[in-house]
Motif scaffolding. Structure first.
Motif, short mmCIF file in Angstrom:
data_model
loop_
_atom_site.label_atom_id
_atom_site.label_comp_id
_atom_site.label_asym_id
_atom_site.label_seq_id
_atom_site.Cartn_x
_atom_site.Cartn_y
_atom_site.Cartn_z
N VAL A 104 1.08 -1.29 0.16
CA VAL A 104 -0.03 -0.06 0.00
C VAL A 104 0.94 1.40 -0.06
O VAL A 104 0.52 2.11 -0.11
CB VAL A 104 -1.02 -0.03 1.27
CG1 VAL A 104 -2.01 -1.22 1.05
CG2 VAL A 104 -0.08 -0.16 2.48
N LEU A 106 3.63 4.00 -1.27
CA LEU A 106 3.62 4.98 -2.36
C LEU A 106 5.04 4.66 -3.24
O LEU A 106 4.98 4.89 -4.36
CB LEU A 106 3.62 6.49 -2.13
CG LEU A 106 3.19 7.55 -3.17
CD1 LEU A 106 1.84 7.33 -3.64
CD2 LEU A 106 3.16 8.88 -2.35
N ALA A 109 4.41 2.19 -6.08
CA ALA A 109 3.55 2.83 -7.16
C ALA A 109 4.31 4.01 -8.21
O ALA A 109 4.16 4.01 -9.29
CB ALA A 109 2.45 3.55 -6.69
N ASP A 142 -4.51 6.07 -6.71
CA ASP A 142 -5.33 5.26 -5.78
C ASP A 142 -4.27 5.23 -4.58
O ASP A 142 -5.09 5.00 -3.46
CB ASP A 142 -5.60 3.87 -6.51
CG ASP A 142 -6.64 3.91 -7.26
OD1 ASP A 142 -7.43 4.90 -7.54
OD2 ASP A 142 -6.64 2.72 -8.21
N ARG A 143 -2.96 5.19 -4.48
CA ARG A 143 -2.17 4.93 -3.44
C ARG A 143 -2.20 6.33 -2.69
O ARG A 143 -2.32 6.11 -1.40
CB ARG A 143 -0.67 4.74 -3.79
CG ARG A 143 -0.60 3.43 -4.31
CD ARG A 143 -0.65 2.20 -3.48
NE ARG A 143 -0.48 0.85 -4.07
CZ ARG A 143 0.47 0.36 -3.92
NH1 ARG A 143 1.71 1.03 -3.72
NH2 ARG A 143 0.81 -0.91 -4.46
N TYR A 146 -5.56 6.47 -0.95
CA TYR A 146 -5.63 5.38 0.18
C TYR A 146 -4.93 5.74 1.28
O TYR A 146 -5.49 5.65 2.35
CB TYR A 146 -5.22 3.78 -0.42
CG TYR A 146 -5.00 3.03 0.67
CD1 TYR A 146 -6.14 2.08 1.24
CD2 TYR A 146 -3.65 2.74 1.38
CE1 TYR A 146 -5.97 1.34 1.89
CE2 TYR A 146 -3.59 1.80 2.30
CZ TYR A 146 -4.75 0.89 2.75
OH TYR A 146 -4.65 0.10 3.53
#
Length: 638
Positions: A104, A106, A109, A142-143, A146
């Motif tokens: 999850v 960053l 990503a 999305d990251r 989230y």
């Protein structure tokens, strides 16, 4: 005989009370906060006789508790510190786990996103690679969202913890005030004798209060205890308890603050409170949560601003200048719910590299405005209507009233609002909008390379731009390039001195000129028509991954995120170490207090046996007195 009987009776009564006190100690060996009680024996006033003074027996002067104020205060202080740092550690560890989790976090990503940009650069005309880039961009968005959601959830949990702590503090404060009244009344009724069990109950309540907030106690002459919190705020004074209150931040409806109940205008006293669960929750929010959310928002805002700026400097597959790739992010401006004027405030980001992640409070005193950094405390004043600070321009309109205030947070919504807005894969601007070429007839070794667009507002070009080398461009014997097609010439260039290269800005583009041109050499800059195979802007977008575009030009995207993660990790590690240390110190303090105040069963068993033997001996004194008295009666009957 009466004297002997009275002596024996006084001994029996005193020893009976001593045995009862010992039994009370034994019964409360496991009672939290119980202080061992002991009986203080004292001789009764002696009788004066012609032969001197004769003893008249024993009495109980007092039943006291074994109590050391210094040790009790040490336990109370350690309790507050230990409870607080343990909660701080637990909350910080959860945040650290969120950021460090590769599933999850960053970092992965960002790597995947820029890897897909490189794939587009390798094959700029291919739609599949562009589609993958869109997918990775959405994954990056999305990251961001989230992480921001998780941080908001932590913020909501902190609010609940603050409310629960305040409720418990108020209940305990009232309990202490009630116990103060009972202690004072019981002491007066007992002629100054201490009500030991009530004193223990009050100490337990104060220790429980210390678990919620750091406290300072002051004992009054009548035996009541005043309790202070923060920087001297009275919570309990004699028989009266003040109450804390929670209220919604006037600038942020999702934030709970702490104030004093009953005030017409609430002021936030949270910055003055420390220790215990309440202090830890407030400390975690101000030191870790707020800063981390702002740094995440700063990164999101920086990525959106700098990436969009470069994307707008390229051409898409349709030959159009690129638009915004990510949603443009703007500062959040919130007016206080107490404002009475009609002033409106707006803010815009001018320089993403200048952003600091700090918040600013803009307030009007009736004569001028003050813009204050909420983190550093630095301020600037003026009449307006505009202020510039840390890459942000603040603009004021309307008519303010004295006392009006606004909170400006340049990056508050950065992560939450971060999203992909480029409409489709073909709209990804991978090509450069301009291209340069040297005339085939050039005889010299002059060069024009590395054409990069800085300001696409003037594109596309109405006509091609030509640069022609002229030994007398700026006057006789002063060489340079004549410019045609756009204003801005001539350009000074001396092959003898500038062959290593000079940086030139022209028609919104920056490029180096170098080499050894000769008279009549021509370079052309024109629109990059049908440049579907061009990857120059894609390469420039990929280069942003490592470019120092944030924090005053000192940090890249990855640097900023690594700093964010490292900052939370360091604070978590420090909190873990502090929690272990405070736990050990608390146990030492408890052990020291219990050694002085706690019940020792071996000691109590010995006392019980000693008092039992003394009781039996006192009973024998009474028996002897009775026997002597009966002998005397029998003798007088004759």
């Amino acid at each position: 005989m009466a004297d002997t009987l009275n002596i024996g009776t006084s001994a029996l009564l005193s020893l009976q009370r001593a045995i009862s006190t010992t039994g009370h100690n034994i019964a409360n060996v496991n009672t939290e906060g119980y202080s061992r009680q002991r009986v203080e024996f004292a001789t009764l006033p002696p009788e004066r006789t012609g032969a001197g003074f004769l003893g008249s027996g024993v009495t109980i002067s007092s039943v006291t508790r074994s109590f050391d104020q210094f040790l009790a205060d040490d336990v109370r202080s350690r309790t507050s510190s230990s409870t607080g740092v343990q909660l701080f550690r637990d909350l910080a560890s959860r945040m650290d786990g969120i950021l460090a989790d590769p599933a999850v976090g960053l970092g992965p990503a960002l790597d995947s996103f820029f890897s897909s940009i490189q794939d587009v650069a390798n094959n700029p005309s291919s739609l599949p690679e562009r589609q993958v880039l869109l997918g990775e961009a959405q994954g990056l968005a999305d990251r961001f969202q989230y992480l921001d959601t998780r941080f908001r959830e932590l913020g909501a949990e902190v609010n609940v913890r603050i409310e629960n702590a305040v409720r418990d503090i108020n209940a305990l404060a009232q309990s202490i005030a009630d116990l103060n009244e009972q202690v004072v009344r019981a002491t007066a009724q007992a002629g100054g004798q201490p009500p030991n069990d009530l004193l223990d109950a009050r100490d337990r309540a104060i220790n429980q209060l210390a678990e919620q907030i750091g406290v300072t106690t002051v004992t009054q002459e009548d035996g009541a205890i005043n309790v202070l919190v923060g920087n001297g705020q009275a919570l309990v004074v004699g028989f009266n308890a003040e109450a804390l209150a929670t209220f919604t931040d006037p600038f942020d409806p999702t934030r709970t603050n702490v104030g004093i109940a009953g005030l017409a205008t609430q002021g936030d006293i949270g910055r003055f409170l420390s220790g215990g669960r309440l202090g830890a929750a407030l400390d975690f929010r101000s030191r870790v949560l707020d800063g981390t959310r702002n740094e995440l928002g700063l990164l999101a805002t920086g990525v959106a601003s700098t990436f969009n700026a470069q994307h707008r400097s390229g051409l898409d597959l349709n030959g159009q200048l690129g638009g915004d790739f990510f949603r443009p992010l703007t500062p959040t401006v919130v007016d206080s719910n107490a404002n009475t004027g009609t002033a409106a405030v707006s803010a815009a980001i001018d320089d993403p590299a200048g952003l600091t992640g700090d918040r600013y409070r803009l307030s009007f005193d009736g004569a001028q405005w003050t813009l204050r950094n909420e983190t550093t405390g630095s301020a600037q004043t003026g009449a307006g209507p505009a202020f510039s600070v840390d890459g942000v321009t603040v603009t004021i309109s309307g008519t303010p009233a004295a006392g009006d205030a606004f909170l400006i947070d340049p990056v508050a919504q950065g992560a939450n609002l971060f999203e992909v807005v480029v409409p489709n894969a073909a709209a990804i601007a991978a090509a450069g909008p301009l291209r340069s070429a040297a005339s085939p007839g050039n005889a010299g070794s002059g060069t024009l390379t590395g054409l990069a667009v800085e300001d696409p507002s003037g594109l596309p070009l109405a006509t091609p731009v030509t640069l022609t080398f002229n030994p007398d461009a700026l006057g006789a014997g002063v060489p340079g390039y004549d410019v045609a097609g756009v204003p801005g010439g001539p350009i000074a260039f001396d092959p003898a001195a500038d062959s290593g290269g000079i940086e030139v800005t022209l028609a919104g583009a920056t490029f180096p000129l170098g080499g050894q041109p000769v008279a009549g050499d021509v370079f052309t800059i024109e629109n990059n028509v049908d440049g579907v195979g061009d990857n120059r802007n894609a390469l420039a977008l990929g280069a942003l991954q490592a470019a120092p575009v944030l924090n005053g030009g000192q940090a890249s995207y990855q640097d900023a995120y690594a700093s964010l993660v490292a900052g939370v990790a360091v604070q978590t590690r420090q909190a873990t170490t502090a929690a272990d240390t405070e736990s050990a110190l608390l146990q030492q303090a408890i052990d020291a207090r219990d050694s002085a105040q706690g019940v020792n069963l071996d000691e109590e068993a010995a006392n019980l046996l000693r008092y039992q033997q003394a009781y039996q001996a006192a009973a024998q004194v009474i028996a002897v007195a009775d026997e002597v008295f009966q002998t005397l009666l029998a003798a007088t009957r004759r």
